[in-house]
Design a protein around this motif. Structure first.
Motif, PDB file in Angstrom:
ATOM      1  N   THR A   1      44.508  23.837  52.770  1.00 37.48           N
ATOM      2  CA  THR A   1      45.170  25.094  52.416  1.00 37.48           C
ATOM      3  C   THR A   1      46.147  24.885  51.273  1.00 37.48           C
ATOM      4  N   GLU A   2      46.856  23.761  51.304  1.00 33.24           N
ATOM      5  CA  GLU A   2      47.803  23.459  50.234  1.00 33.24           C
ATOM      6  C   GLU A   2      47.097  23.278  48.900  1.00 33.24           C
ATOM      7  N   MET A   3      45.954  22.596  48.925  1.00 34.75           N
ATOM      8  CA  MET A   3      45.194  22.417  47.695  1.00 34.75           C
ATOM      9  C   MET A   3      44.691  23.759  47.165  1.00 34.75           C
ATOM     10  N   LEU A   4      44.171  24.600  48.053  1.00 31.77           N
ATOM     11  CA  LEU A   4      43.659  25.904  47.632  1.00 31.77           C
ATOM     12  C   LEU A   4      44.773  26.795  47.103  1.00 31.77           C
ATOM     13  N   GLY A   5      45.966  26.644  47.671  1.00 33.64           N
ATOM     14  CA  GLY A   5      47.088  27.466  47.240  1.00 33.64           C
ATOM     15  C   GLY A   5      47.536  27.187  45.819  1.00 33.64           C
ATOM     16  N   GLY A   6      47.126  26.051  45.280  1.00 37.52           N
ATOM     17  CA  GLY A   6      47.512  25.711  43.922  1.00 37.52           C
ATOM     18  C   GLY A   6      46.622  26.326  42.849  1.00 37.52           C
ATOM     19  N   PHE A   7      45.639  27.107  43.263  1.00 35.31           N
ATOM     20  CA  PHE A   7      44.701  27.681  42.306  1.00 35.31           C
ATOM     21  C   PHE A   7      44.568  29.180  42.517  1.00 35.31           C
ATOM     22  N   ASP A   8      44.438  29.875  41.426  1.00 39.87           N
ATOM     23  CA  ASP A   8      44.200  31.321  41.454  1.00 39.87           C
ATOM     24  C   ASP A   8      42.746  31.541  41.069  1.00 39.87           C
ATOM     25  N   GLU A   9      41.896  31.701  42.071  1.00 39.55           N
ATOM     26  CA  GLU A   9      40.464  31.813  41.803  1.00 39.55           C
ATOM     27  C   GLU A   9      40.156  33.016  40.914  1.00 39.55           C
ATOM     28  N   ARG A  10      40.861  34.123  41.133  1.00 40.71           N
ATOM     29  CA  ARG A  10      40.610  35.307  40.321  1.00 40.71           C
ATOM     30  C   ARG A  10      40.925  35.037  38.849  1.00 40.71           C
ATOM     31  N   ALA A  11      42.040  34.339  38.599  1.00 39.87           N
ATOM     32  CA  ALA A  11      42.407  34.019  37.217  1.00 39.87           C
ATOM     33  C   ALA A  11      41.394  33.076  36.579  1.00 39.87           C
ATOM     34  N   VAL A  12      40.902  32.110  37.351  1.00 42.61           N
ATOM     35  CA  VAL A  12      39.911  31.177  36.818  1.00 42.61           C
ATOM     36  C   VAL A  12      38.632  31.917  36.448  1.00 42.61           C
ATOM     37  N   ARG A  13      38.197  32.828  37.314  1.00 44.56           N
ATOM     38  CA  ARG A  13      36.977  33.597  37.033  1.00 44.56           C
ATOM     39  C   ARG A  13      37.163  34.498  35.813  1.00 44.56           C
ATOM     40  N   ALA A  14      38.341  35.093  35.686  1.00 42.87           N
ATOM     41  CA  ALA A  14      38.605  35.957  34.534  1.00 42.87           C
ATOM     42  C   ALA A  14      38.575  35.153  33.237  1.00 42.87           C
ATOM     43  N   GLU A  15      39.189  33.973  33.269  1.00 39.72           N
ATOM     44  CA  GLU A  15      39.193  33.133  32.069  1.00 39.72           C
ATOM     45  C   GLU A  15      37.785  32.671  31.721  1.00 39.72           C
TER      46      GLU A  15
END
Length: 220
Positions: free
Chosen positions: A134-148
């Motif tokens: 959960t801590e690892m996943l919390g460090g990433f914004d999947e929506r932002a990555v997909r948008a980029e």
């Protein structure tokens, strides 16, 4: 404790986290490969050390028995904490049912102790894994990555007149973003697996309490 540390070091989830950390650094293109490898090694060793310490504390915990109350480890993940609380309530019912056995069956009581203690150990270990995921996943914004990623792919498709060097850098960015999304997906799948394992363990403790209660009723 040496063999315990080596066992923890072989944990495939720790290797997954270590490789993920290194891959993210490599994807940025800002650090040399040796630094990314060193970071992966540090994550692996640190994770194994934490896991070893947790196992050592659990090994020193007294077994389930008369007057014992579970000291379940605290977890930060909300869903994992819910399953931990469910298991704690089940252990309380198990202890109540176990007292009805009295001294009528010491062998059965010992078997119940061993099963419950083993389940709690597994639950605490899995809860720690869920927290790390959960801590690892919390460090990433999947929506932002997909948008980029969508922006980069559009630029590649639209700007066909771009120079070869610019196009190559855009492809590197695209590949790095794809790698991040793949890692996020794997981490999410592992978290879901660990949570389901926690729920199955909690249900197993509940079932053990029910069975012991049924047996205890026969001695009353």
């Amino acid at each position: 404790m040496g063999w315990v540390f080596l066992s923890a070091l072989a944990n495939r989830w720790l290797w997954l986290l270590a490789v993920f950390a290194g891959a993210v650094l490599v994807a940025t293109g800002q650090v040399p490969l040796w630094f990314a490898a060193l970071t992966s090694g540090a994550v692996l060793v640190a994770g194994a050390a934490v896991d070893t310490a947790q196992r050592y504390r659990r090994a020193r915990r007294p077994a389930v028995g008369p007057g014992w109350r579970p000291e379940l480890p605290r977890v930060r993940d909300r869903q994992a904490a819910a399953y931990m609380g469910r298991a704690g309530a089940a252990v309380a019912r198990l202890e109540q049912a176990r007292t009805s056995l009295g001294e009528a069956s010491s062998d059965l009581s010992a078997d119940v102790d061993a099963k419950a203690s083993g389940m709690l150990d597994a639950l605490g270990h899995t809860g720690g894994q869920v927290d790390r995921l959960t801590e690892m996943l919390g460090g990433f914004d999947e929506r932002a990555v997909r948008a980029e990623l969508a922006d980069v792919e559009q630029a590649l498709a639209r700007d066909t007149a771009a120079g070869q060097e610019l196009a190559e850098e855009r492809r590197r960015t695209r590949d790095g973003l794809h790698a991040q999304l793949a890692s996020i997906e794997r981490l999410g799948q592992q978290r879901a697996l660990m949570l389901e394992r926690m729920r199955a363990t909690a249900v197993g403790i509940e079932g053990l309490a029910v069975r012991v209660g049924e047996i205890g009723a026969l001695y009353e």
